[in-house]
Design a protein around this motif. Structure first.
Motif, PDB file in Angstrom:
ATOM      1  N   THR A   1       6.809  85.270 -75.267  1.00  0.00           N
ATOM      2  CA  THR A   1       8.089  84.548 -75.378  1.00  0.00           C
ATOM      3  C   THR A   1       9.130  85.444 -76.042  1.00  0.00           C
ATOM      4  OG1 THR A   1       6.867  82.475 -75.571  1.00  0.00           O
ATOM      5  CG2 THR A   1       9.169  82.428 -76.237  1.00  0.00           C
ATOM      6  N   PHE A   2       8.677  86.204 -77.001  1.00  0.00           N
ATOM      7  CA  PHE A   2       9.549  87.177 -77.678  1.00  0.00           C
ATOM      8  C   PHE A   2      10.036  88.249 -76.692  1.00  0.00           C
ATOM      9  CE2 PHE A   2       8.687  91.487 -79.587  1.00  0.00           C
ATOM     10  CZ  PHE A   2       9.957  91.700 -80.115  1.00  0.00           C
ATOM     11  N   MET A   3       9.113  88.820 -75.949  1.00  0.00           N
ATOM     12  CA  MET A   3       9.483  89.892 -75.012  1.00  0.00           C
ATOM     13  C   MET A   3      10.432  89.356 -73.930  1.00  0.00           C
ATOM     14  SD  MET A   3       5.714  91.556 -74.471  1.00  0.00           S
ATOM     15  CE  MET A   3       4.797  92.304 -75.810  1.00  0.00           C
ATOM     16  N   ALA A   4      10.085  88.203 -73.367  1.00  0.00           N
ATOM     17  CA  ALA A   4      10.916  87.627 -72.299  1.00  0.00           C
ATOM     18  C   ALA A   4      12.316  87.331 -72.825  1.00  0.00           C
ATOM     19  CB  ALA A   4      10.275  86.341 -71.770  1.00  0.00           C
ATOM     20  N   GLY A   5      12.381  86.820 -74.047  1.00  0.00           N
ATOM     21  CA  GLY A   5      13.682  86.467 -74.619  1.00  0.00           C
ATOM     22  C   GLY A   5      14.550  87.684 -74.855  1.00  0.00           C
ATOM     23  N   VAL A   6      13.951  88.749 -75.399  1.00  0.00           N
ATOM     24  CA  VAL A   6      14.745  89.971 -75.651  1.00  0.00           C
ATOM     25  C   VAL A   6      15.304  90.503 -74.331  1.00  0.00           C
ATOM     26  CG1 VAL A   6      14.622  92.391 -76.407  1.00  0.00           C
ATOM     27  CG2 VAL A   6      13.563  90.590 -77.790  1.00  0.00           C
TER      28      VAL A   6
END
Ligand SMILES: NC(=O)c1ccc[n+]([C@@H]2O[C@H](COP(=O)([O-])OP(=O)(O)OC[C@H]3O[C@@H](n4cnc5c(N)ncnc54)[C@H](O)[C@@H]3O)[C@@H](O)[C@H]2O)c1
Length: 439
Positions: free
Chosen positions: A29-34
């Motif tokens: 979720t962190f990677m997708a959001g960035v």
């Protein structure tokens, strides 16, 4: 370098690699959001480094720059991602299975996420009973496994042309352990690695490898890792920053917002009962009593420290604090938490507060991973090694110097964080005395 000395800050040039052991719901979720933010699809909501401002000087000066413009942080365009996981799914597949983000959102960054493939992990079933790895490193000893992780780190850095790396543990919660003889010193730990001591957990092998490579380490889970004398000794010797532990997201975030308010008004608390239902993989892991024990210890600490019952025995001396987590698959990542708070006021009259938080765990955790990675990189470029207590804001169980009680009040934690940034830039600390406006 001690924080009391104002350090030179090395510029944030080149690429910053963010390595996450564990590429499950939070990490993906962190990677997708960035990536969504980089493509202009999303805004960095919940991230202090990206949206937060910091007041400087007097209230009359009108100086409140964005934090990311006030201190030299790596930009989102400079970030590259890497990680390890028990399952070989790339970040797109893992995010799809985690079920946090919609198909529509994931589709917009699918090409990017599909390129992030997990490295082969270090795993030990004894530490996460509910999961079975489909692939894992094999080694002659735990020392050998630590060498292999160091090789992964060096290879990742070279292959991606990174200037610097940080590691944020986003792996499952390991079973509860207190520090043993093998954690008492670096020498004992290295002997334990060579002898494959069963008390050395996989997370500790990643942390050891990171510190050996000069990579700052943040522990997103409640299990024992860099909060041991052995790994702190290594962090100091290598001049590396460490911080932890257990991302402060749903129920504990609410506790550290509400409890300081009750205490400020000297309202008593007779009991605080918290329960949660969640159905993600984290919930499944926490269904094992030994992993839950790590979480329970971490969750119970916050109220005790905020209320200080030894100073306020009439108000908090007999408080019952109970925390439950129930694995309930239909909920997936969309946890539901209930808090029943029995408070009392003037002349002891009882009152009740009910909090029903329908939260999204990984949505709350993702910006924390980003902020921690950027602030840990900043700390490292400032030469600040060892425990970074100024990052307590992000943790359920803030790591402090041995013997020092942790600060859990979210508002004091934020003040401490911002004053640290002011200090790093040679700005006056803000005490909120405000006498100068009336002279
Ligand atoms: N989501 C939150 O709000 C929150 C808050 C506080 C702490 N945490 C902690 O963060 C961690 C991640 O949470 P999540 O929701 O992403 O869980 P998750 O189960 O979706 O992801 C964890 C991943 O770690 C992997 N893993 C386990 N052991 C590993 C090892 N030794 N090496 C490499 N990978 C390993 C698992 O295969 C899994 O994919 C958990 O420990 C959780 O307790 C989460």
């Amino acid at each position: 370098m001690p924080l009391s000395a104002r350090p030179e800050i090395r510029p944030a040039t080149g690429k910053l690699g963010i390595l996450t052991p564990g590429m499950g719901a939070v990490a993906t979720t962190f990677m997708a959001g960035v990536e969504a933010i980089r493509r202009g699809i999303s805004k960095p909501i919940g991230s202090l480094t990206q949206m937060g401002t910091i007041r400087l000087g007097k209230r009359t000066e009108g100086r409140s720059p964005l934090i990311k413009e006030f201190v030299p942080l790596a930009g989102l365009d400079q970030i590259v991602f890497g990680g390890w996981d028990l399952f070989p799914d790339d970040a797109y597949l893992a995010a799809t299975k985690a079920g946090v983000l919609s198909r529509e959102h994931l589709g917009e960054v699918k090409d990017f996420l599909s390129t992030i493939k997990p490295m082969t992990p270090v795993f030990d079933q004894e530490y996460v009973k509910k999961l079975t790895a489909t692939h894992a490193k094999k080694g002659k000893s735990k020392a050998d496994l630590a060498e292999q992780v160091q090789d992964d780190i060096k290879r990742f850095k070279a292959d991606n042309g990174c200037d610097r790396l940080v590691m944020v543990w986003c792996g499952s919660t390991e079973v509860y352990r207190s520090p043993g003889a093998v954690h008492a010193s670096l020498a004992a730990f290295e002997k334990g690695l060579a002898e494959s001591d069963p008390e050395i957990a996989p997370s500790q092998i990643y942390a050891y490898a990171a510190l050996k490579c000069g990579v700052p380490y943040a522990n997103g889970a409640p299990n024992l890792t860099v909060d041991t004398p052995a790994l702190l000794e290594l962090a100091k010797a290598k001049g590396v920053a460490v911080t932890g532990k257990d991302f402060k997201t749903g129920q504990t975030l609410m506790k550290t917002i509400l409890a300081p308010g009750f205490k400020a008004r000297l309202l008593g608390v007779e009991g605080w009962y918290s329960t949660n239902i969640l159905g993600n993989r984290d919930g499944e892991v926490l269904d094992d009593p030994e992993s839950f024990k790590s979480k329970e210890v971490s969750k119970l600490g916050s109220l005790e420290h905020i209320f200080q019952p030894h100073l306020y025995p009439d108000l908090y001396g007999h408080m019952a604090h109970v925390v439950r987590i129930n694995y309930y698959p239909p909920r997936g990542d969309n946890k539901e938490g209930w808090d029943n708070i029995d408070i009392f006021g003037w002349m002891g009259y009882p009152m009740q507060i009910k909090v029903n938080f329908l939260c999204r765990d990984s949505i709350l955790a993702a910006p924390i991973v980003l902020d921690l990675a950027l602030f840990m990189d900043l700390a490292q470029r400032c030469g600040m090694s060892g425990i970074q207590e100024w990052l307590s804001f992000y943790w359920k169980s803030p790591q402090t110097a041995p013997g020092l009680y942790p600060e859990h009040d979210l508002f004091i934690q934020l003040m401490k964080l911002k004053n640290t940034l002011r200090h790093l830039r040679g700005e006056e600390l803000i005490t909120h005395l405000g006498a100068e406006y009336y002279d």
